[in-house]
Enzyme design. Structure first.
Site, PDB file in Angstrom:
ATOM      1  N   GLY A   1      54.903   8.927  -2.544  1.00 35.74           N
ATOM      2  CA  GLY A   1      53.784   8.310  -1.830  1.00 35.74           C
ATOM      3  C   GLY A   1      54.204   7.783  -0.472  1.00 35.74           C
ATOM      4  CB  ALA A   2      53.986   9.048   2.788  1.00 35.91           C
TER       5      ALA A   2
ATOM      6  CG  PHE B   1      38.360 -10.353   5.127  1.00 39.97           C
ATOM      7  CD1 PHE B   1      38.319  -9.886   6.420  1.00 39.97           C
ATOM      8  CD2 PHE B   1      38.310  -9.426   4.086  1.00 39.97           C
ATOM      9  CE1 PHE B   1      38.223  -8.527   6.693  1.00 39.97           C
ATOM     10  CE2 PHE B   1      38.217  -8.066   4.342  1.00 39.97           C
ATOM     11  CZ  PHE B   1      38.173  -7.611   5.655  1.00 39.97           C
TER      12      PHE B   1
ATOM     13  CG  ASP C   1      48.335  12.470  -8.537  1.00 33.04           C
ATOM     14  OD1 ASP C   1      47.187  12.433  -9.025  1.00 33.04           O
ATOM     15  OD2 ASP C   1      48.662  13.268  -7.646  1.00 33.04           O
TER      16      ASP C   1
ATOM     17  CD  GLN D   1      37.568  -5.518  -4.593  1.00 37.55           C
ATOM     18  OE1 GLN D   1      38.269  -5.004  -3.727  1.00 37.55           O
ATOM     19  NE2 GLN D   1      37.631  -6.799  -4.875  1.00 37.55           N
TER      20      GLN D   1
ATOM     21  CG  LEU E   1      34.711  -0.025   3.343  1.00 38.91           C
ATOM     22  CD1 LEU E   1      34.263  -0.607   2.022  1.00 38.91           C
ATOM     23  CD2 LEU E   1      36.150  -0.381   3.619  1.00 38.91           C
TER      24      LEU E   1
ATOM     25  CB  THR F   1      35.667  -3.427   7.263  1.00 44.74           C
ATOM     26  OG1 THR F   1      36.446  -4.592   6.973  1.00 44.74           O
ATOM     27  CG2 THR F   1      35.095  -3.586   8.659  1.00 44.74           C
ATOM     28  CD  GLU F   2      35.201  -9.094   2.052  1.00 44.87           C
ATOM     29  OE1 GLU F   2      34.803  -8.624   0.974  1.00 44.87           O
ATOM     30  OE2 GLU F   2      36.218  -9.797   2.143  1.00 44.87           O
TER      31      GLU F   2
ATOM     32  NE  ARG G   1      36.325  -6.792  -0.470  1.00 48.85           N
ATOM     33  CZ  ARG G   1      37.312  -6.089   0.056  1.00 48.85           C
ATOM     34  NH1 ARG G   1      38.038  -5.302  -0.700  1.00 48.85           N
ATOM     35  NH2 ARG G   1      37.573  -6.175   1.333  1.00 48.85           N
TER      36      ARG G   1
ATOM     37  NE  ARG H   1      42.007  -5.049  -2.942  1.00 45.91           N
ATOM     38  CZ  ARG H   1      41.643  -4.807  -1.667  1.00 45.91           C
ATOM     39  NH1 ARG H   1      42.190  -5.487  -0.687  1.00 45.91           N
ATOM     40  NH2 ARG H   1      40.746  -3.891  -1.399  1.00 45.91           N
TER      41      ARG H   1
ATOM     42  CB  SER I   1      45.067  -4.116  -0.912  1.00 51.16           C
ATOM     43  OG  SER I   1      45.809  -2.937  -1.154  1.00 51.16           O
ATOM     44  CG  LEU I   2      45.908  -3.402   4.415  1.00 52.24           C
ATOM     45  CD1 LEU I   2      45.447  -3.494   5.863  1.00 52.24           C
ATOM     46  CD2 LEU I   2      46.451  -2.003   4.133  1.00 52.24           C
TER      47      LEU I   2
END
Ligand SMILES: Cc1cc2nc3c(=O)[nH]c(=O)nc-3n(C[C@H](O)[C@H](O)[C@H](O)COP(=O)(O)OP(=O)(O)OC[C@H]3O[C@@H](n4cnc5c(N)ncnc54)[C@H](O)[C@@H]3O)c2cc1C
Length: 607
Positions: free
Chosen positions: A27-28, A132, A234, A253, A265, A267-268, A299, A411, A416-417
């Site tokens: 994963g990148a 946020f 995956d 979520q 999306l 964004t919030e 959310r 969340r 998350s970031l």
């Protein structure tokens, strides 16, 4: 325990090309590349495999920001962030992990700034921060400006920054490779993965002293989703097939503001900048439900309020099936400066000029709170010999595919970031600290690749089998209907039966075209094998949790004096572990004990 004697490799395994690295990262996205950067800079030999070019990973789509209590624009500190995250999680988050993340947040954001991340700036040169959902000052008193942003392209800026730094640090990328299965030796340690090169259709073996999963979310298991097409879970499938559990998979979520009909999306950050949700009567209905935080409540809460408005006949449009997000009062200058992508999305996906008119929105699946269970070092943990957090040798997981768990049952946006940066770095540091003691690679088991080769061969040998897109479509429809924003026990129970029936169809998938070069049907068929594990884990875990908590709201378990909001801490303040083997569940305790501060005991969630 002494390792068993090394056996000669099976003929099929021995025939495959092999690659050896210190660390194999699958994963990148933001989490994989934050980890790989740390490892490559420490001099380890690192391979990063990705199904797509690194900067096309889903992190690139993140818009609103990354949370950190920098306090650049309003008073803030990590204790407030810690409290908000626990409350946002509806107390299912582990408080040690939450403390670790919130304390580290300013460090990892400044580090990113020093890597060259082009954040928006305040007039005094500090990083711009917007409010946020669920982020407050003084323990819920008022919204705080905590989301560090680069316009509404924060993920894009972050992913490109990390990629450039990785290239400079000589991380080795394997682009358009799909990891298939974990390779485990007789001790249960992970010694690498099998992976399919899309260009040739060939299976290779990647041997690593450590394997780190950073495969992102599985949002594509639902029909309407804000997620990229590659988000098929995956890593979760790989772990489930290896006999390890998936944690808290009932918690998904829904983002309140997906463009109605399109799923894309908004964004919030729109609401952070002052956008308002309105019903068909033009009313700012969130004032009624959340008098303090209004449109910036978390959310799960906002999504349910929107659904309630629609149910009670105050939806907009000919079918009264959406509400609208109004930004027209913000002025075109603010919109074009702070929300330029949202402006474009309005035009392209809803034919709406958001500087002049409101845009139709509905709650849309966005993020998985659950995933592969880990500790704060990113090590995968499983229950073993009475220890429910026993470490699996050689295996780490970070990012959305993992469950550490900082997000619990819901969340907060921007966390998350942050999770990617904090735990990507922490996992890498832990790997570096143990690298010397690891010595040589452990030998491959004799049948290392046989299982994966068998899975691929079975698809090829079944040209008249089920068409993978039909089966995937039915999984998605079932998930959308039976595990949506509002759930009922009957819907969930029926969902379990439906998904179980679909498993047989997944097993019968075949390929009409067996050509090897860039055969995307083969990739999709292999992805569906992962989706079905995610679907089973979700339905079975959700049907078993007899309460409402965070994103898991079940009509049957409503608000009572004994259980406000339907949450039942006496029986259900615990994590779910789902095992593929026997479709079986087990539970483990929530860690209510932070690292250095006092615990935040459960209380009723109001906003
Ligand atoms: C539209 C959108 C907006 C968002 N906005 C925000 C926001 O403003 N703030 C915030 O905090 N969060 C936001 N989120 C959530 C956040 O962006 C994601 O949770 C996060 O970026 C996931 O990062 P990741 O590193 O875990 O995985 P991803 O970025 O999804 O990357 C996964 C990687 O794994 C690879 N991969 C997967 N399977 C395989 C395989 N079998 N073999 C090889 N490679 C594989 C993929 O190719 C990819 O490189 C948003 C999410 C979406 C969908």
């Amino acid at each position: 325990m002494a390792s068993p004697a090394i056996l000669p490799l099976s003929a099929a395994t021995a025939a495959l090309p092999r690659h050896k690295f210190d660390v194999i990262i699958i994963g990148a996205g933001g989490s994989g590349m934050r980890a790989s950067l740390q490892l490559a800079r420490a001099g380890l030999k690192v391979a990063v495999l990705s199904k797509v070019f690194p900067t096309r990973s889903h992190t690139v789509a993140a818009q609103g920001g990354v949370g950190a209590s920098l306090g650049n624009m309003s008073e803030d500190n990590w204790h407030f962030h810690f409290y908000d995250t626990i409350k946002g999680s509806d107390w299912l988050g582990d408080q040690d992990a939450i403390e670790f993340m919130c304390r580290e947040a300013p460090n990892v954001v400044y580090e990113l700034e020093h890597f060259g991340m082009p954040f928006d700036r305040n007039p005094d040169g500090t990083i711009y921060q917007r409010p946020f959902g669920g982020h407050t000052a003084n323990y819920g008193e008022k919204p705080v400006q905590r989301a560090c942003a680069a316009a509404d392209r924060t993920g894009h800026a972050m992913l490109h920054t990390l990629y450039q730094q990785n290239v400079a640090s000589r991380t080795q990328f394997f682009v358009e490779w799909m990891a298939l299965d974990l390779i485990q030796d007789a001790d249960g340690d992970v010694v690498g993965v099998t992976a399919l090169e899309m260009e040739t259709g060939d299976v290779h073996i990647f041997e690593g002293k450590t394997t780190l999963l950073a495969t992102g979310g599985a949002g594509r298991v639902f029909a309407a989703s804000t997620n990229a097409f590659i988000n098929t879970g995956d890593g979760l499938g790989m772990v489930a097939r290896a006999g390890m559990p998936l944690q808290d998979m009932e918690f998904w979520q829904f983002h309140p503001t997906g463009v109605a009909g399109a799923g894309v999306l908004l964004t919030e950050g729109c609401r952070g900048e002052g956008a308002i949700l309105r019903n068909s009567e033009g009313e700012r209905f969130m004032e009624r439900y959340a008098p303090t935080l209004k449109d910036l409540a978390p959310r799960d809460f906002v999504s349910r309020c929107m659904d309630q408005e629609i149910k009670e006949g105050r939806g907009c449009g000919p079918n009264k099936d959406y509400v609208v997000l109004d930004m027209s009062h913000l002025g075109s200058e603010t919109i074009l400066k702070r929300l330029p992508s949202v402006y474009e999305i309005g035009h392209n996906f809803a034919n709406v000029d958001i500087t002049k008119e409101p845009i139709p929105v509905v709650p849309t699946i966005h993020y998985q709170m659950g995933g592969i269970p880990t500790n704060i070092n990113g090590q995968v943990v499983v229950p073993k010999n009475g220890d429910d957090r026993s470490v699996v040798g050689g295996l780490y997981a970070v990012g959305e595919c993992s469950c550490v768990s900082v997000h619990g049952a819901n969340r907060l946006g921007t966390n998350s970031l942050l999770d990617l940066l904090v735990f990507g770095r922490a996992a890498a540091n832990h790997i570096i600290s143990t690298a010397r003691s690891q010595g040589k690679h452990k030998p491959l088991p004799a049948d290392a690749a046989d299982y994966s080769l068998g899975r691929v061969a079975k698809l090829d040998a079944n040209p008249g089998g089920e068409y993978c897109q039909d089966v995937a479509g039915d999984i998605r429809t079932s998930m959308q209907k039976h595990a949506g924003v509002f759930r009922t026990q009957a819907l969930l129970d029926e969902g379990v039966a439906q998904i179980q029936a679909l498993e047989a169809r997944v097993d019968a998938i075949g390929l009409k075209d067996n050509s090897k070069v860039f055969n995307t049907a083969r990739i999709e068929a292999l992805e569906v094998a992962n989706l079905i594990e995610v679907a089973k884990a979700t339905m079975v875990s959700a049907a078993a949790r007899h309460e409402s908590r965070g994103a898991h709201t079940v009509d049957d378990y409503g608000d009572t004096p004994q259980h406000p909001n339907g949450r039942n801490d006496e029986e259900w303040l615990k994590h779910t572990l789902w095992f593929k083997d026997g479709n079986r569940l087990q539970y483990k305790s929530v860690n209510l004990q932070p690292l250095t501060v006092e615990s935040v005991p459960p209380k009723v969630r109001t906003f």
